[in-house]
Scaffold this motif. Structure first.
Motif, PDB file in Angstrom:
ATOM      1  N   ILE A   1       0.811  -1.213   0.000  1.00 32.13           N
ATOM      2  CA  ILE A   1       0.000   0.000   0.000  1.00 32.13           C
ATOM      3  C   ILE A   1       0.847   1.267   0.000  1.00 32.13           C
ATOM      4  N   ARG A   2       2.002   1.236   0.649  1.00 33.40           N
ATOM      5  CA  ARG A   2       2.795   2.462   0.818  1.00 33.40           C
ATOM      6  C   ARG A   2       3.130   3.168  -0.501  1.00 33.40           C
ATOM      7  N   PRO A   3       3.601   2.444  -1.536  1.00 37.43           N
ATOM      8  CA  PRO A   3       3.900   3.160  -2.796  1.00 37.43           C
ATOM      9  C   PRO A   3       2.674   3.836  -3.405  1.00 37.43           C
ATOM     10  N   TRP A   4       1.520   3.213  -3.273  1.00 40.08           N
ATOM     11  CA  TRP A   4       0.283   3.796  -3.815  1.00 40.08           C
ATOM     12  C   TRP A   4      -0.115   5.031  -3.015  1.00 40.08           C
ATOM     13  N   CYS A   5       0.044   4.978  -1.690  1.00 41.28           N
ATOM     14  CA  CYS A   5      -0.249   6.149  -0.853  1.00 41.28           C
ATOM     15  C   CYS A   5       0.682   7.309  -1.209  1.00 41.28           C
ATOM     16  N   GLU A   6       1.973   7.009  -1.374  1.00 42.57           N
ATOM     17  CA  GLU A   6       2.934   8.047  -1.736  1.00 42.57           C
ATOM     18  C   GLU A   6       2.554   8.701  -3.062  1.00 42.57           C
TER      19      GLU A   6
ATOM     20  N   TRP B   1      -1.400  24.009  -9.497  1.00 43.04           N
ATOM     21  CA  TRP B   1      -2.347  24.150 -10.603  1.00 43.04           C
ATOM     22  C   TRP B   1      -3.760  23.819 -10.145  1.00 43.04           C
ATOM     23  N   ARG B   2      -3.871  22.900  -9.204  1.00 44.40           N
ATOM     24  CA  ARG B   2      -5.184  22.393  -8.815  1.00 44.40           C
ATOM     25  C   ARG B   2      -5.877  23.276  -7.793  1.00 44.40           C
ATOM     26  N   THR B   3      -5.133  24.047  -7.018  1.00 47.18           N
ATOM     27  CA  THR B   3      -5.755  24.708  -5.874  1.00 47.18           C
ATOM     28  C   THR B   3      -5.618  26.229  -5.841  1.00 47.18           C
ATOM     29  N   LEU B   4      -4.411  26.731  -6.046  1.00 44.16           N
ATOM     30  CA  LEU B   4      -4.193  28.143  -5.754  1.00 44.16           C
ATOM     31  C   LEU B   4      -4.966  29.072  -6.668  1.00 44.16           C
ATOM     32  N   ALA B   5      -4.901  28.832  -7.975  1.00 41.44           N
ATOM     33  CA  ALA B   5      -5.626  29.705  -8.891  1.00 41.44           C
ATOM     34  C   ALA B   5      -7.122  29.634  -8.622  1.00 41.44           C
TER      35      ALA B   5
ATOM     36  N   ASP C   1      -4.391  13.628  -4.761  1.00 41.81           N
ATOM     37  CA  ASP C   1      -5.666  12.981  -5.071  1.00 41.81           C
ATOM     38  C   ASP C   1      -6.288  12.554  -3.744  1.00 41.81           C
ATOM     39  N   PHE C   2      -6.839  13.544  -3.030  1.00 40.50           N
ATOM     40  CA  PHE C   2      -7.317  13.310  -1.668  1.00 40.50           C
ATOM     41  C   PHE C   2      -8.501  12.348  -1.621  1.00 40.50           C
ATOM     42  N   GLU C   3      -9.377  12.413  -2.632  1.00 39.82           N
ATOM     43  CA  GLU C   3     -10.538  11.526  -2.631  1.00 39.82           C
ATOM     44  C   GLU C   3     -10.099  10.066  -2.672  1.00 39.82           C
ATOM     45  N   SER C   4      -9.198   9.736  -3.611  1.00 35.95           N
ATOM     46  CA  SER C   4      -8.737   8.349  -3.728  1.00 35.95           C
ATOM     47  C   SER C   4      -7.923   7.927  -2.511  1.00 35.95           C
ATOM     48  N   LEU C   5      -7.070   8.836  -2.026  1.00 36.26           N
ATOM     49  CA  LEU C   5      -6.260   8.518  -0.856  1.00 36.26           C
ATOM     50  C   LEU C   5      -7.143   8.311   0.367  1.00 36.26           C
TER      51      LEU C   5
ATOM     52  N   LEU D   1      -8.194  15.805   5.570  1.00 39.31           N
ATOM     53  CA  LEU D   1      -8.170  17.271   5.572  1.00 39.31           C
ATOM     54  C   LEU D   1      -8.315  17.815   4.159  1.00 39.31           C
ATOM     55  N   GLY D   2      -7.784  17.093   3.175  1.00 35.05           N
ATOM     56  CA  GLY D   2      -7.887  17.526   1.794  1.00 35.05           C
ATOM     57  C   GLY D   2      -9.302  17.551   1.271  1.00 35.05           C
ATOM     58  N   ILE D   3     -10.187  16.759   1.870  1.00 38.25           N
ATOM     59  CA  ILE D   3     -11.601  16.766   1.484  1.00 38.25           C
ATOM     60  C   ILE D   3     -12.468  17.311   2.617  1.00 38.25           C
ATOM     61  N   ALA D   4     -11.840  18.118   3.472  1.00 39.48           N
ATOM     62  CA  ALA D   4     -12.538  18.882   4.512  1.00 39.48           C
ATOM     63  C   ALA D   4     -13.217  18.027   5.571  1.00 39.48           C
ATOM     64  N   ARG D   5     -12.695  16.841   5.824  1.00 41.70           N
ATOM     65  CA  ARG D   5     -13.227  16.029   6.921  1.00 41.70           C
ATOM     66  C   ARG D   5     -12.424  16.320   8.192  1.00 41.70           C
ATOM     67  N   HIS D   6     -12.292  17.596   8.529  1.00 37.77           N
ATOM     68  CA  HIS D   6     -11.419  17.968   9.633  1.00 37.77           C
ATOM     69  C   HIS D   6     -11.999  17.601  10.991  1.00 37.77           C
ATOM     70  N   LEU D   7     -13.314  17.505  11.102  1.00 36.82           N
ATOM     71  CA  LEU D   7     -13.903  17.151  12.398  1.00 36.82           C
ATOM     72  C   LEU D   7     -13.503  15.733  12.803  1.00 36.82           C
ATOM     73  N   SER D   8     -13.453  14.823  11.829  1.00 35.22           N
ATOM     74  CA  SER D   8     -13.046  13.456  12.149  1.00 35.22           C
ATOM     75  C   SER D   8     -11.566  13.411  12.520  1.00 35.22           C
TER      76      SER D   8
END
Length: 394
Positions: free
Chosen positions: A30-35, A182-186, A42-46, A73-80
């Motif tokens: 799993i580790r290489p895929w997580c990295e 490219w994905r977030t700041l602009a 890709d927060f949703e898949s991770l 945190l990338g998909i805003a599940r910060h409460l969990s």
């Protein structure tokens, strides 16, 4: 094609490992895929992968705790994350490993950002950038990007541009399809314009983003056009919204895309704005079950709730709002949208609870002002005025 084959190989290996096996063996697969997923942000898949990972595997290496935190945190599940992360954060901060200490600050910065604690978010981001080793590219990008997002929201554009350049310089060291900037700041700068009520600048920024997308990130165009649909609706330019949605449909070409869920929500919003309530209800109902616990589901159900409110089905609206209070996926709060709060106020007004509507609207107006969310401030101020007027206190 090579990237798709690589991704498929990673995914198949992860799926096979999770069927069964010793924790150490699962971790090694799993580790290489997580990295890889973390590198691509890709927060949703991770997040989906980490949710499937047994606890005994997560405990085998601190990297898994970090990936679980950053994915959620990338998909805003910060409460969990807030529920389980503090002891790990404390242990990392006491570590002699600068990577672990820096990761603790990075996660704290994201938690503060999602919690609306802007000063704490900037301080933690600065601590992360000062602590992380130069080789920790993704962590440094997360910290710099979070700082830039906060500064844009605060209206400190000059400092935000400096933070943005720092993140982009880090991202430039990665392959183009893995550049998080490219994905977030602009996009977040465009959202900051929208929250200030400067919809014209937001739309212009989104159009620039689309025109500048490299070929490797062209798949994101549909997502940005979904945002243009929403902004056109806010401006009351329904013809422009319909034209943008026609672009979205052509980009979909009948196939599933990463942003397909937002296209579904965009069509529901457009149908409601056009007054085609029955069509909106049929469209949203036909898709909502398939979305399960995906983050776009709450926004789609919110569109359904607006239809229910229009039809006078107040009990259904009340039931959904009650369920939403306990959701662990606070996307609406995290991304500055106040749709469910506005819906609650509208429900109070419709059912004659003018005092409750006025109290709720007033508190949210002050909160929006404190967080410099001017678009929300305008929307809520109008409802506050309506509620006060209906109370006879105008």
């Amino acid at each position: 094609a090579a990237m798709l084959l690589r991704d498929r190989a990673f995914q198949e290996a992860a799926d096979y490992a999770l069927i069964g096996g010793e924790p150490s063996w699962i971790a090694s697969v799993i580790r290489p895929w997580c990295e890889h997923l973390a590198l691509r942000s890709d927060f949703e898949s991770l997040g989906a992968l980490m949710d499937r990972l047994p606890d005994e595997v997560v405990e085998t290496h601190p990297d898994f705790h970090y990936w679980r935190a950053i994915a959620h945190l990338g998909i805003a599940r910060h409460l969990s994350v807030i529920e389980w992360f503090p002891p790990i954060e404390e242990a990392w901060l006491e570590s002699s490993d600068s990577l672990l200490r820096g990761r603790a600050h990075t996660c704290r910065s994201l938690i503060a950002w999602l919690s609306g604690l802007h000063a704490e978010a900037v301080a933690a981001a600065d601590a992360a950038l000062a602590t992380l080793p130069s080789s920790a590219l993704t962590e440094r990008m997360y910290a710099a990007t979070t700082k830039a997002r906060v500064l844009f929201r605060e209206g400190d554009d000059e400092a935000a541009v400096i933070a943005t350049r720092q993140a982009e310089q880090l991202a430039a060291q990665l392959p183009m399809d893995e550049q998080w900037a490219w994905r977030t700041l602009a996009m977040d700068r465009a959202n900051a314009y929208a929250q200030r009520g400067d919809l014209h600048s937001a739309i212009t920024k989104y159009r620039l983003i689309i025109s500048e997308l490299p070929e490797s990130l062209r798949f994101l165009e549909g997502f940005y056009r979904c945002r243009l649909v929403s902004l056109a609706i806010e401006q009351g330019k329904l013809e422009s919204a319909a034209v943008e949605y026609a672009h979205v449909e052509r980009l979909l070409e009948g196939e599933w895309r990463l942003w397909h869920l937002w296209a579904i929500v965009a069509r529901a919003r457009l149908l409601i704005a056009e007054g085609r309530m029955e069509e909106a209800e049929a469209w949203a109902t036909s898709h909502v079950k398939a979305m399960r616990r995906m983050p776009g589901k709450s926004q789609l159900v919110m569109q359904l709730a607006r239809v229910w409110l229009h039809h006078g089905e107040y009990a259904m609206v009340r039931s959904w709002l009650s369920d939403l209070d306990g959701t662990p996926y606070p996307w609406i709060d995290a991304f500055g949208e106040i749709g469910h709060q506005q819906l609650q106020i509208d429900l109070d007004l419709a059912e004659g609870r003018y005092a409750e509507a006025a109290e709720r609207a007033e508190s949210l107006v002050h909160a929006a002002e404190a967080m410099r969310k001017w678009s929300e401030w305008i929307t809520l101020s109008v409802r506050w005025a309506v509620a006060v007027s209906l109370l006879g206190d105008a």
